[in-house]
Motif scaffolding. Sequence first.
Motif, PDB file in Angstrom:
ATOM      1  N   ILE A  52     -14.545  26.005  27.231  1.00  0.00           N
ATOM      2  CA  ILE A  52     -13.744  26.306  28.408  1.00  0.00           C
ATOM      3  C   ILE A  52     -14.284  25.510  29.596  1.00  0.00           C
ATOM      4  O   ILE A  52     -15.456  25.624  29.943  1.00  0.00           O
ATOM      5  CB  ILE A  52     -13.755  27.810  28.723  1.00  0.00           C
ATOM      6  CG1 ILE A  52     -13.161  28.585  27.548  1.00  0.00           C
ATOM      7  CG2 ILE A  52     -12.997  28.105  30.008  1.00  0.00           C
ATOM      8  CD1 ILE A  52     -13.227  30.072  27.698  1.00  0.00           C
ATOM      9  N   TYR A  53     -13.418  24.709  30.202  1.00  0.00           N
ATOM     10  CA  TYR A  53     -13.831  23.868  31.316  1.00  0.00           C
ATOM     11  C   TYR A  53     -14.248  24.735  32.505  1.00  0.00           C
ATOM     12  O   TYR A  53     -13.552  25.671  32.883  1.00  0.00           O
ATOM     13  CB  TYR A  53     -12.691  22.927  31.723  1.00  0.00           C
ATOM     14  CG  TYR A  53     -13.017  22.098  32.939  1.00  0.00           C
ATOM     15  CD1 TYR A  53     -13.895  21.026  32.842  1.00  0.00           C
ATOM     16  CD2 TYR A  53     -12.490  22.401  34.180  1.00  0.00           C
ATOM     17  CE1 TYR A  53     -14.221  20.271  33.956  1.00  0.00           C
ATOM     18  CE2 TYR A  53     -12.793  21.652  35.294  1.00  0.00           C
ATOM     19  CZ  TYR A  53     -13.670  20.587  35.173  1.00  0.00           C
ATOM     20  OH  TYR A  53     -13.983  19.852  36.281  1.00  0.00           O
ATOM     21  N   ASN A  54     -15.374  24.425  33.109  1.00  0.00           N
ATOM     22  CA  ASN A  54     -15.890  25.065  34.309  1.00  0.00           C
ATOM     23  C   ASN A  54     -15.917  26.595  34.169  1.00  0.00           C
ATOM     24  O   ASN A  54     -15.547  27.331  35.078  1.00  0.00           O
ATOM     25  CB  ASN A  54     -15.073  24.662  35.544  1.00  0.00           C
ATOM     26  CG  ASN A  54     -15.793  24.963  36.843  1.00  0.00           C
ATOM     27  OD1 ASN A  54     -16.989  25.203  36.876  1.00  0.00           O
ATOM     28  ND2 ASN A  54     -15.031  24.959  37.929  1.00  0.00           N
ATOM     29  N   SER A  55     -16.384  27.069  33.024  1.00  0.00           N
ATOM     30  CA  SER A  55     -16.401  28.510  32.756  1.00  0.00           C
ATOM     31  C   SER A  55     -17.379  29.266  33.647  1.00  0.00           C
ATOM     32  O   SER A  55     -17.271  30.476  33.808  1.00  0.00           O
ATOM     33  CB  SER A  55     -16.738  28.758  31.293  1.00  0.00           C
ATOM     34  OG  SER A  55     -18.042  28.271  31.009  1.00  0.00           O
ATOM     35  N   SER A  56     -18.329  28.572  34.246  1.00  0.00           N
ATOM     36  CA  SER A  56     -19.297  29.220  35.141  1.00  0.00           C
ATOM     37  C   SER A  56     -18.867  29.126  36.603  1.00  0.00           C
ATOM     38  O   SER A  56     -19.585  29.575  37.488  1.00  0.00           O
ATOM     39  CB  SER A  56     -20.674  28.585  34.965  1.00  0.00           C
ATOM     40  OG  SER A  56     -20.602  27.201  35.249  1.00  0.00           O
ATOM     41  N   TRP A  72      -9.129  25.942  37.668  1.00  0.00           N
ATOM     42  CA  TRP A  72      -8.600  27.294  37.583  1.00  0.00           C
ATOM     43  C   TRP A  72      -7.530  27.498  38.648  1.00  0.00           C
ATOM     44  O   TRP A  72      -7.668  27.060  39.774  1.00  0.00           O
ATOM     45  CB  TRP A  72      -9.713  28.320  37.791  1.00  0.00           C
ATOM     46  CG  TRP A  72     -10.728  28.291  36.689  1.00  0.00           C
ATOM     47  CD1 TRP A  72     -11.815  27.475  36.620  1.00  0.00           C
ATOM     48  CD2 TRP A  72     -10.728  29.068  35.510  1.00  0.00           C
ATOM     49  NE1 TRP A  72     -12.501  27.720  35.456  1.00  0.00           N
ATOM     50  CE2 TRP A  72     -11.861  28.702  34.756  1.00  0.00           C
ATOM     51  CE3 TRP A  72      -9.900  30.062  35.007  1.00  0.00           C
ATOM     52  CZ2 TRP A  72     -12.158  29.283  33.527  1.00  0.00           C
ATOM     53  CZ3 TRP A  72     -10.208  30.646  33.794  1.00  0.00           C
ATOM     54  CH2 TRP A  72     -11.333  30.252  33.064  1.00  0.00           C
ATOM     55  N   ASN A 112     -19.646  25.474  24.698  1.00  0.00           N
ATOM     56  CA  ASN A 112     -18.616  26.174  25.451  1.00  0.00           C
ATOM     57  C   ASN A 112     -17.413  25.245  25.582  1.00  0.00           C
ATOM     58  O   ASN A 112     -17.520  24.142  26.108  1.00  0.00           O
ATOM     59  CB  ASN A 112     -19.153  26.554  26.830  1.00  0.00           C
ATOM     60  CG  ASN A 112     -18.227  27.486  27.559  1.00  0.00           C
ATOM     61  OD1 ASN A 112     -17.058  27.617  27.212  1.00  0.00           O
ATOM     62  ND2 ASN A 112     -18.733  28.142  28.570  1.00  0.00           N
TER      63      ASN A 112
END
Length: 70
Positions: free
Chosen positions: A23-27, A40, A21
């Motif tokens: 995308i940083y800190n996608s969760s 974000w 993945n």
Amino acid sequence: TSQSGQITNLQNNLAAAGGPNLIYNSSFELLASNGAIDGWALGGAGTGTVSRVASWLAAKEYAARVDAPG
């Protein structure tokens, strides 16, 4: 393929599809020191509020909620 040129049989393997993945800190698990979702932020000219909420897709996971006037 058949004589008509239509595909009649496919043999695929999706085991190698995807990757890490990117995308940083996608969760949305990481929070900044001010309590905001780390990495974000709202952009553009609009106003609104971003918050972290429980995900209804999977237990113990999070989603980002954006409340914007409009």
